[in-house]
Design an enzyme around this catalytic site. Structure first.
Site, short mmCIF file in Angstrom:
data_model
loop_
_atom_site.label_atom_id
_atom_site.label_comp_id
_atom_site.label_asym_id
_atom_site.label_seq_id
_atom_site.Cartn_x
_atom_site.Cartn_y
_atom_site.Cartn_z
N CYS A 63 1.76 5.68 1.90
CA CYS A 63 1.01 5.28 3.09
C CYS A 63 1.67 5.80 4.37
O CYS A 63 1.66 7.01 4.60
CB CYS A 63 0.80 3.77 3.08
SG CYS A 63 -0.60 3.31 4.10
N HIS A 85 -0.46 1.74 -1.80
CA HIS A 85 0.80 0.99 -1.94
C HIS A 85 1.00 0.50 -3.38
O HIS A 85 0.72 -0.66 -3.66
CB HIS A 85 0.75 -0.26 -1.07
CG HIS A 85 0.80 -0.02 0.39
ND1 HIS A 85 1.97 -0.06 1.11
CD2 HIS A 85 -0.18 0.26 1.28
CE1 HIS A 85 1.71 0.17 2.38
NE2 HIS A 85 0.42 0.36 2.51
N GLU A 122 3.60 -0.47 -4.65
CA GLU A 122 4.61 -1.54 -4.61
C GLU A 122 3.99 -2.89 -4.25
O GLU A 122 4.67 -3.91 -4.31
CB GLU A 122 5.73 -1.17 -3.63
CG GLU A 122 5.45 -1.36 -2.14
CD GLU A 122 4.50 -0.32 -1.55
OE1 GLU A 122 3.93 0.51 -2.29
OE2 GLU A 122 4.30 -0.37 -0.32
N1 GLN Z 1 -1.79 3.27 9.56
C1 GLN Z 1 -0.39 3.20 9.30
C2 GLN Z 1 0.37 4.32 10.01
O1 GLN Z 1 -0.16 5.09 10.69
C3 GLN Z 1 -0.10 3.27 7.82
C4 GLN Z 1 -0.51 1.98 7.16
C5 GLN Z 1 0.32 1.59 6.00
O2 GLN Z 1 1.40 2.12 5.73
N2 GLN Z 1 -0.17 0.59 5.30
O3 GLN Z 1 1.55 4.41 9.86
#
Ligand code: GLN
EC number: 3.5.1.2
Length: 229
Positions: free
Chosen positions: A91, A208, A210
């Site tokens: 992410c 994610h 995790e």
């Molecule tokens: N939108 C977040 C970012 O730009 C990422 C979101 C997340 O890691 N759940 O870092």
């Protein structure tokens, strides 16, 4: 004679869901009788220097970047990418690991480990966060119904070839690392959106693993990228 190898697997612990990664990894150790592991939170250049592999967690990529800069960890992270060791970004970690970003914030730094363009917050407000069962069995053995968590998730908007033109509104990595491997598509959603990619020993996932109960993804990372890598 049995030879046991030891691996230090770091999780960047500047912000976000780092402890969850460590807990998931700890549940996998019994599956590796020939290996021992230390899973460590990484906040300093010394800790980073001891790592055989690194995970960059989800959270907020702009905050992770800012804290890395303020704590003197950004240059060591650039150098860590250049060592060619395995790195997995989830992410926000995928955003941080990429070469270029759209919807990014001015001044946000990128590690440039993968030849991909990533679009931040790609699902918009309606689909801000969701969980869906996905079939990853084409690359994670037996993993055909993985409860997959997306939170303000990015997607891989483009696989990059060469340097390309510099476009307005795109954030570019300042790292001059060259990843010689080919970018592999690991998973697309039914909509076609690209959410998991691999380039050599760099792995990027929009979601994610995790944050679900299943540790299959973490076991696969240890097996495929750390122990066999
Ligand atoms: N939108 C977040 C970012 O730009 C990422 C979101 C997340 O890691 N759940 O870092």
């Amino acid at each position: 004679m049995t030879v046991t190898s030891h691996y230090n697997v770091g999780v960047l612990a500047l912000q976000g869901a780092f402890i969850e990664h460590i807990h998931h990894f700890q549940q996998c150790v019994d599956d590796f009788p020939q290996a021992t592991f230390t899973f460590l939170e990484v906040r300093t250049p010394e800790q980073l220097g001891s790592c055989d592999a690194l995970v960059i967690p989800g959270g907020e990529s702009t905050s992770i970047s800012l804290i890395a800069e303020r704590t003197g960890l950004l240059t060591p992270l650039f150098e860590f990418v250049k060592t060619g060791k395995p790195i997995w970004g989830t992410c926000a970690g995928l955003i941080f690991l990429s070469k270029q970003v759209i919807n990014g914030r001015q001044g946000q730094q990128l590690l440039g480990g993968m030849d991909i363009e990533v679009k931040r917050n790609a699902f918009g407000r309606q689909l801000d966060s969701f969980i869906t069962d996905l079939d990853f069995s084409s690359f994670v053995p037996g993993c055909d119904k993985f409860p997959t968590v997306f939170i303000r998730a990015p997607v891989v908007s483009q696989i990059l070839h060469g340097d390309g033109d510099h476009k307005e509104g795109v954030i570019y990595s300042k790292n001059d690392y060259v990843n010689d491997a080919t970018v592999e598509v690991l998973h697309r959603l039914d909509s076609g959106l690209l959410v998991a990619v691999r380039q050599g020993n760099k792995l990027g996932t929009s979601f994610h693993p995790e944050l679900s109960d299943d540790v299959a993804f973490h076991r696969w990372f240890l097996e495929e990228f750390v122990v066999s890598g």
